[in-house]
Design a protein around this motif. Sequence first.
Motif, short mmCIF file in Angstrom:
data_model
loop_
_atom_site.label_atom_id
_atom_site.label_comp_id
_atom_site.label_asym_id
_atom_site.label_seq_id
_atom_site.Cartn_x
_atom_site.Cartn_y
_atom_site.Cartn_z
N LEU A 129 0.82 -1.21 0.00
CA LEU A 129 0.00 0.00 0.00
C LEU A 129 0.85 1.26 0.00
CD1 LEU A 129 -2.86 -0.97 2.49
CD2 LEU A 129 -2.86 -1.07 0.00
N ARG A 130 2.11 1.17 0.40
CA ARG A 130 2.97 2.36 0.41
C ARG A 130 3.23 2.90 -0.98
NH1 ARG A 130 8.20 1.39 4.06
NH2 ARG A 130 8.53 3.57 3.58
N GLY A 131 2.92 2.12 -2.00
CA GLY A 131 3.14 2.59 -3.36
C GLY A 131 2.23 3.72 -3.78
N GLY A 132 1.17 3.99 -3.01
CA GLY A 132 0.28 5.10 -3.30
C GLY A 132 -0.81 4.78 -4.31
N ARG A 133 -0.90 3.52 -4.75
CA ARG A 133 -1.94 3.13 -5.71
C ARG A 133 -3.11 2.50 -4.98
NH1 ARG A 133 2.37 0.47 -7.74
NH2 ARG A 133 1.28 -1.52 -7.45
N LEU A 134 -4.30 2.69 -5.52
CA LEU A 134 -5.48 2.06 -4.97
C LEU A 134 -5.41 0.56 -5.23
CD1 LEU A 134 -8.19 2.85 -3.58
CD2 LEU A 134 -9.24 2.68 -5.85
N THR A 135 -5.50 -0.22 -4.16
CA THR A 135 -5.37 -1.67 -4.26
C THR A 135 -6.58 -2.32 -3.60
OG1 THR A 135 -2.96 -1.48 -4.11
CG2 THR A 135 -3.91 -3.65 -3.74
N THR A 136 -7.22 -3.23 -4.30
CA THR A 136 -8.42 -3.87 -3.75
C THR A 136 -8.05 -5.02 -2.82
OG1 THR A 136 -8.62 -5.47 -5.55
CG2 THR A 136 -9.67 -3.31 -5.86
N ALA A 137 -9.02 -5.41 -1.98
CA ALA A 137 -8.83 -6.55 -1.10
C ALA A 137 -8.63 -7.82 -1.91
CB ALA A 137 -10.02 -6.70 -0.16
N ALA A 138 -9.29 -7.89 -3.07
CA ALA A 138 -9.13 -9.07 -3.93
C ALA A 138 -7.68 -9.18 -4.43
CB ALA A 138 -10.09 -8.98 -5.11
N ASP A 139 -7.10 -8.04 -4.82
CA ASP A 139 -5.70 -8.05 -5.26
C ASP A 139 -4.77 -8.49 -4.13
OD1 ASP A 139 -6.38 -7.19 -7.80
OD2 ASP A 139 -6.12 -5.06 -7.31
N LEU A 140 -5.01 -7.95 -2.94
CA LEU A 140 -4.18 -8.31 -1.79
C LEU A 140 -4.32 -9.77 -1.44
CD1 LEU A 140 -4.80 -5.17 0.44
CD2 LEU A 140 -2.63 -5.79 -0.63
N SER A 141 -5.54 -10.28 -1.48
CA SER A 141 -5.76 -11.68 -1.12
C SER A 141 -5.09 -12.62 -2.12
CB SER A 141 -7.25 -11.99 -1.03
OG SER A 141 -7.87 -11.91 -2.31
N GLU A 142 -5.10 -12.22 -3.39
CA GLU A 142 -4.44 -13.06 -4.40
C GLU A 142 -2.93 -13.03 -4.24
OE1 GLU A 142 -4.08 -13.45 -9.28
OE2 GLU A 142 -5.48 -12.00 -8.39
N PRO B 143 -1.81 4.91 8.55
CA PRO B 143 -2.69 5.81 7.78
C PRO B 143 -3.17 5.22 6.45
CG PRO B 143 -0.43 6.51 7.54
CD PRO B 143 -0.41 5.38 8.55
N ILE B 144 -4.01 4.19 6.54
CA ILE B 144 -4.59 3.57 5.36
C ILE B 144 -5.94 4.21 5.08
CG2 ILE B 144 -5.52 1.42 4.40
CD1 ILE B 144 -3.46 -0.08 6.13
N GLU B 145 -6.19 4.54 3.82
CA GLU B 145 -7.45 5.15 3.43
C GLU B 145 -8.20 4.20 2.51
OE1 GLU B 145 -6.64 8.89 1.63
OE2 GLU B 145 -5.41 9.62 3.28
N GLY B 146 -9.53 4.26 2.57
CA GLY B 146 -10.36 3.42 1.70
C GLY B 146 -11.34 2.59 2.50
N GLU B 147 -12.03 1.71 1.81
CA GLU B 147 -13.00 0.85 2.47
C GLU B 147 -13.27 -0.37 1.63
OE1 GLU B 147 -17.28 2.43 1.61
OE2 GLU B 147 -16.04 4.16 2.12
N ALA B 148 -13.90 -1.37 2.27
CA ALA B 148 -14.22 -2.61 1.59
C ALA B 148 -15.10 -2.34 0.37
CB ALA B 148 -14.95 -3.56 2.55
N GLY B 149 -14.79 -3.00 -0.72
CA GLY B 149 -15.56 -2.83 -1.95
C GLY B 149 -14.98 -1.80 -2.89
N LEU B 150 -14.18 -0.88 -2.36
CA LEU B 150 -13.58 0.17 -3.18
C LEU B 150 -12.08 -0.02 -3.35
CD1 LEU B 150 -15.46 3.34 -1.86
CD2 LEU B 150 -15.90 2.07 -3.97
N GLY B 151 -11.43 -0.32 -2.27
CA GLY B 151 -9.98 -0.49 -2.31
C GLY B 151 -9.29 0.33 -1.23
#
Length: 231
Positions: free
Chosen positions: A14-27, A49-57
């Motif tokens: 997540l430190r890369g600054g890109r929006l990443t989904t839970a699906a991507d992380l789980s894979e 300091p993580i931003e976002g929510e389930a379903g969005l990333g």
Amino acid sequence: MRRADRLFQIVQILRGGRLTTAADLSETLEVSKRTIYRDIADLMANRVPIEGEAGLGYMMRDGYDLPPLMFTQEEVIALVAGARLLKAFGGTAMALGAVNALNKIETVLPGEALNRARSVNIHAVNPEGMSDELRANIDILESYVDQLQRVTFRYSDKTDAITHRTVRPLSVWFWGRVWTLIAWCELRQDFRMFRIDRMSDLSATGHFVPEDGQSLGDFLQQEVGAHDALG
């Protein structure tokens, strides 16, 4: 993968600054999305300091520095072994720096990792010892490499013949028991490898500008070419 290692990997991704989904992380981490949601919630609860929510990333803004709290067991072993090797075989400043770095890391390691660090039974012994001059010269040459400082010195080769060299230092290499300097030699107008224990009277003679054909990359390419030719 241990949970501590997984949390560390999530932060690194997540430190890369890109929006990443839970699906991507789980894979990527080979766990369920439910596990990712739980891990993200725990990280946010601990003020990461993580931003976002389930379903969005999720994403994390630049500037967050993760303290060195989560090491794998293999990384702990590597840190301890590396520090002990440098203490036995490195330059004076290198050895002191390695020990001090390990001491600092131990102060923030969690219990399990700290116990593992203290129980590592990998030791480095140098029965022949190293002279103070050799240890000092290793540190000096490493600094000259970093600062792009041309260096002159007195060199005694394997036949005890003495020459005085001026070189552009490129890298310091350790070969198990022998330290060498890789450099562009102005006397020979070619790359040379000098044993540091045969060097004396080191003196910096000014900054040099790297030139095409005289870099460490050029040296490595030349060595690869010579090896291929022999093969």
